[in-house]
Write a protein that holds these residues in place. Sequence first.
Motif, PDB file in Angstrom:
ATOM      1  N   TRP A 243      -9.017   4.718 -10.977  1.00 39.97           N
ATOM      2  CA  TRP A 243      -8.640   4.982 -12.363  1.00 39.97           C
ATOM      3  C   TRP A 243      -9.181   6.305 -12.901  1.00 39.97           C
ATOM      4  O   TRP A 243      -8.644   6.841 -13.878  1.00 39.97           O
ATOM      5  CB  TRP A 243      -9.115   3.835 -13.258  1.00 39.97           C
ATOM      6  CG  TRP A 243      -8.376   2.574 -12.971  1.00 39.97           C
ATOM      7  CD1 TRP A 243      -8.823   1.505 -12.239  1.00 39.97           C
ATOM      8  CD2 TRP A 243      -7.046   2.253 -13.382  1.00 39.97           C
ATOM      9  NE1 TRP A 243      -7.863   0.536 -12.170  1.00 39.97           N
ATOM     10  CE2 TRP A 243      -6.753   0.958 -12.871  1.00 39.97           C
ATOM     11  CE3 TRP A 243      -6.067   2.910 -14.128  1.00 39.97           C
ATOM     12  CZ2 TRP A 243      -5.524   0.330 -13.076  1.00 39.97           C
ATOM     13  CZ3 TRP A 243      -4.848   2.293 -14.345  1.00 39.97           C
ATOM     14  CH2 TRP A 243      -4.584   1.021 -13.820  1.00 39.97           C
ATOM     15  N   LEU A 253      -1.899   5.719 -20.517  1.00 40.87           N
ATOM     16  CA  LEU A 253      -1.592   4.601 -19.641  1.00 40.87           C
ATOM     17  C   LEU A 253      -0.506   3.724 -20.251  1.00 40.87           C
ATOM     18  O   LEU A 253      -0.436   3.541 -21.475  1.00 40.87           O
ATOM     19  CB  LEU A 253      -2.837   3.757 -19.390  1.00 40.87           C
ATOM     20  CG  LEU A 253      -4.023   4.442 -18.704  1.00 40.87           C
ATOM     21  CD1 LEU A 253      -5.149   3.439 -18.510  1.00 40.87           C
ATOM     22  CD2 LEU A 253      -3.622   5.054 -17.378  1.00 40.87           C
ATOM     23  N   GLU A 257      -0.433  -0.699 -17.049  1.00 41.00           N
ATOM     24  CA  GLU A 257      -1.597  -0.048 -16.449  1.00 41.00           C
ATOM     25  C   GLU A 257      -2.883  -0.425 -17.180  1.00 41.00           C
ATOM     26  O   GLU A 257      -3.932  -0.621 -16.548  1.00 41.00           O
ATOM     27  CB  GLU A 257      -1.407   1.469 -16.453  1.00 41.00           C
ATOM     28  CG  GLU A 257      -0.389   1.963 -15.443  1.00 41.00           C
ATOM     29  CD  GLU A 257      -0.129   3.457 -15.565  1.00 41.00           C
ATOM     30  OE1 GLU A 257       0.127   4.104 -14.537  1.00 41.00           O
ATOM     31  OE2 GLU A 257      -0.156   3.976 -16.710  1.00 41.00           O
ATOM     32  N   ARG A 258      -2.835  -0.519 -18.507  1.00 40.06           N
ATOM     33  CA  ARG A 258      -4.022  -0.903 -19.267  1.00 40.06           C
ATOM     34  C   ARG A 258      -4.474  -2.317 -18.893  1.00 40.06           C
ATOM     35  O   ARG A 258      -5.669  -2.584 -18.746  1.00 40.06           O
ATOM     36  CB  ARG A 258      -3.765  -0.812 -20.764  1.00 40.06           C
ATOM     37  CG  ARG A 258      -3.692   0.613 -21.296  1.00 40.06           C
ATOM     38  CD  ARG A 258      -3.835   0.633 -22.804  1.00 40.06           C
ATOM     39  NE  ARG A 258      -2.821  -0.166 -23.456  1.00 40.06           N
ATOM     40  CZ  ARG A 258      -1.624   0.280 -23.823  1.00 40.06           C
ATOM     41  NH1 ARG A 258      -1.303   1.537 -23.567  1.00 40.06           N
ATOM     42  NH2 ARG A 258      -0.751  -0.500 -24.426  1.00 40.06           N
ATOM     43  N   GLN A 261      -5.952  -2.144 -15.415  1.00 40.26           N
ATOM     44  CA  GLN A 261      -7.261  -1.507 -15.451  1.00 40.26           C
ATOM     45  C   GLN A 261      -8.327  -2.503 -15.897  1.00 40.26           C
ATOM     46  O   GLN A 261      -9.426  -2.554 -15.335  1.00 40.26           O
ATOM     47  CB  GLN A 261      -7.247  -0.311 -16.394  1.00 40.26           C
ATOM     48  CG  GLN A 261      -8.563   0.447 -16.444  1.00 40.26           C
ATOM     49  CD  GLN A 261      -8.600   1.476 -17.558  1.00 40.26           C
ATOM     50  OE1 GLN A 261      -8.139   1.227 -18.671  1.00 40.26           O
ATOM     51  NE2 GLN A 261      -9.135   2.647 -17.257  1.00 40.26           N
ATOM     52  N   ASP A 264      -9.021  -4.888 -13.034  1.00 38.98           N
ATOM     53  CA  ASP A 264      -9.743  -4.242 -11.936  1.00 38.98           C
ATOM     54  C   ASP A 264     -11.206  -3.969 -12.262  1.00 38.98           C
ATOM     55  O   ASP A 264     -12.029  -3.848 -11.351  1.00 38.98           O
ATOM     56  CB  ASP A 264      -9.069  -2.909 -11.572  1.00 38.98           C
ATOM     57  CG  ASP A 264      -7.706  -3.098 -10.930  1.00 38.98           C
ATOM     58  OD1 ASP A 264      -7.401  -4.223 -10.516  1.00 38.98           O
ATOM     59  OD2 ASP A 264      -6.942  -2.109 -10.853  1.00 38.98           O
ATOM     60  N   ASN A 265     -11.533  -3.848 -13.541  1.00 39.71           N
ATOM     61  CA  ASN A 265     -12.882  -3.450 -13.942  1.00 39.71           C
ATOM     62  C   ASN A 265     -13.903  -4.549 -13.614  1.00 39.71           C
ATOM     63  O   ASN A 265     -13.860  -5.639 -14.195  1.00 39.71           O
ATOM     64  CB  ASN A 265     -12.916  -3.151 -15.434  1.00 39.71           C
ATOM     65  CG  ASN A 265     -14.211  -2.498 -15.877  1.00 39.71           C
ATOM     66  OD1 ASN A 265     -15.186  -2.430 -15.122  1.00 39.71           O
ATOM     67  ND2 ASN A 265     -14.246  -2.017 -17.095  1.00 39.71           N
TER      68      ASN A 265
END
Length: 524
Positions: A243, A253, A257-258, A261, A264-265
């Motif tokens: 990212w 984004l 995508e947000r 993200q 994934d964090n």
Amino acid sequence: MTLYEKYCGLDMDFSRLSLERGDTEGGYFCDPVGAEVIGWAGVDGIHCCFVEGFGDMVFSVSPMNSRGHYVHPLARSFEDFLRLVLACGGVDAIEQAWMWNRGEFDAFLETYPPNAEQRAVLDGLAQALSLMPMDDPYGYIKEVQASFDGGELRFSEEYYELTGEEEPATPPERPEWKVYYEGGFWDRGGQGRPGTEIPVGRAFSWQGSLCHVPAVYACGKGLVVDLCVEIDPARMGAFWEKWGPRLREGRKLTPEEREQQSVDNPMNLDFEIRSVVNGREIRAQRGRGFGWTPPGCVPNWLESETMPERQYDEGLWLLERYGLSTDRCWMFWRQSFPWATRREPAVRTLSLVLEARPKPVPGPRFTVSGPGDRVELANPVTGQIHTLRVVAYEAQEVDMSDLPDSEGWDYPTHCTFMTYTVEPELSREALSVQDVEHGDRPRPKPLDTTGGADGSAACSIGIIGGSDGPTSILVACGRGWLDSDPPQLRSACSALRFAPPESIQWRTVFREPAPDGVTVELLP
């Protein structure tokens, strides 16, 4: 779920109380370091916020004020802040109380009582969160402001350059370690008796990370639990490798995508947490946290943006306090639980129950033109094909005349309301349909007499959520006939725009089933 999380989940138009939802980053030179915006007044950039390091104390920021009066504390806790809002009919009087005497404050409340729409929101807020108005709002605000040391706040370099104030050469001295029920990790405004520390020293696994509970604290109002989540630096490195370049490019984004993200964090602790004290289950009331990474884990160009120096120092202190490794990444979370008994009990047994929330998975986008249209949707979670059939599709216009400063600002009013079915059926939690676009921002009217307010500082209106289900502002135009519809009929509403769009692009969000939760025995 904390009180603030419950508040954020309410389907109400808080812009009527000068708490318009929008960007959580203020972006003004006078925002304290670590500010997280709660809501916007919709005029002059005024907003309310939390500040990292001060628990859930609520502050107001007014960029148009004179030097030395940009930031004022309003309440020691978010609960007290909402009680002030209920007592004063909104934020306006609360935000201006610092410059008034009691007579001026009372005169304002008498001159500008809540209108019918505001009263409906206030009543709904009080009922949904089981809150009562503050008995003496003026006295409470003045006491909070008189006891607060403004020198504890820190600002950006831009602030000190513009104001000419001297930037502190060294970070503030570490305060004495005290834990308060309503505080964060470094709550300078703690009230009541500090909690009695009960060492625990327990660790357990949670979704690929090792969670430590070094200690809990018995306070007068309830129990405070410190949760320190240890994260492998390699996981954080992989996250930034994926990212970081996108953020560095400055590209906006997409909504998908947000969401990805956030999934994934590794520091995204998306869970529900409860405690069981002496055999009685207690739901969480409030919680605050922050992330910490060792040097070299985050790309150099991002280090100053992701973790201010003060936050790094305070995280290091916390690691030293609890004897945790400084070579790992950490997410620190402090959670409070109210006692289930009238008096503070002796804690004999204690356990935590953690349950993950379903993770969003972006699905296909689509457009439709009207009733009868069908769309085939591939479920990215199961691979199954679902058919979405449009039952009703209509353009609507919302009356914005009662919004704050409607005479000086234009607000978008056009939206599209869709009802539909899905076959094979899915639960409402498993699938939602949302507008891809955020909608239009409010803008100043051509003959603006508000002193040249910058329209770019205004935030998107939060009264149309865009997710499955009509929002509160659409109740009058849609809810009546929906009450008699069969259970399988679903609905979605677009974002607001100044002109009716030629078409709406919708996006789907599926959700993975949540994994099984865990129960962790802490005491004995």
